[in-house]
Design a protein around this motif. Sequence first.
Motif, mmCIF file in Angstrom:
data_model
loop_
_atom_site.group_PDB
_atom_site.id
_atom_site.type_symbol
_atom_site.label_atom_id
_atom_site.label_comp_id
_atom_site.label_asym_id
_atom_site.label_seq_id
_atom_site.Cartn_x
_atom_site.Cartn_y
_atom_site.Cartn_z
ATOM 1 N N PHE A 193 0.866 -1.125 0.259
ATOM 2 C CA PHE A 193 -0.086 -0.077 0.065
ATOM 3 C C PHE A 193 0.936 1.408 0.111
ATOM 4 C CE2 PHE A 193 -1.931 3.492 2.375
ATOM 5 C CZ PHE A 193 -2.677 3.394 1.902
ATOM 6 N N ARG A 194 0.091 2.311 -0.710
ATOM 7 C CA ARG A 194 0.975 3.806 -0.395
ATOM 8 C C ARG A 194 0.168 4.242 -0.263
ATOM 9 N NH1 ARG A 194 1.598 7.521 -3.815
ATOM 10 N NH2 ARG A 194 -0.020 6.422 -6.040
ATOM 11 N N ALA A 195 0.385 5.014 0.393
ATOM 12 C CA ALA A 195 -0.691 6.211 1.307
ATOM 13 C C ALA A 195 -0.038 7.414 0.043
ATOM 14 C CB ALA A 195 0.254 6.949 2.216
ATOM 15 N N PRO A 196 -1.837 7.801 -0.102
ATOM 16 C CA PRO A 196 -2.261 8.790 -1.357
ATOM 17 C C PRO A 196 -1.014 10.282 -0.939
ATOM 18 C CG PRO A 196 -3.854 8.596 -0.276
ATOM 19 C CD PRO A 196 -2.857 7.945 0.362
ATOM 20 N N GLY A 197 -0.210 10.683 -1.935
ATOM 21 C CA GLY A 197 0.943 11.428 -2.094
ATOM 22 C C GLY A 197 2.321 11.031 -1.955
ATOM 23 N N GLN A 240 5.855 9.354 -1.776
ATOM 24 C CA GLN A 240 6.580 8.519 -3.139
ATOM 25 C C GLN A 240 6.694 7.495 -2.389
ATOM 26 O OE1 GLN A 240 7.572 10.530 -5.144
ATOM 27 N NE2 GLN A 240 7.471 12.894 -4.588
#
Length: 109
Positions: free
Chosen positions: A101-105, A107
């Motif tokens: 998972f990559r959080a919004p905003g 990198q």
Amino acid sequence: MPKFLIQASYTSEGTKGLLREGASGRRAAVEQVVSGLGGKVEAMYFAFGRDDLILIIDFPDPVSMAAASLAVKASGALDTRATPLLTVDEIDEAARRQVAFRAPGAQGG
């Protein structure tokens, strides 16, 4: 068996029905619906404040919970919220699973 927390508030029509039948009449109606779908009522409490009724119910599967929820909501007598309840072991298992998972905003790489 999956367990659910049900929080419900009676509409004015639902409250009139409760006054006519009493709490024991409503308990019997809830048990009939739940057992008819293969479930079990673990606990049922009446309250006052935001919620009028609190239940802990075991159902064989989420579809059974959805079927009960649809029937109750269609009656117009109650506004309900259903929350799935998880055991400590189930959360431990979830914590061990790897999730990309990559959080919004953030990198990504």
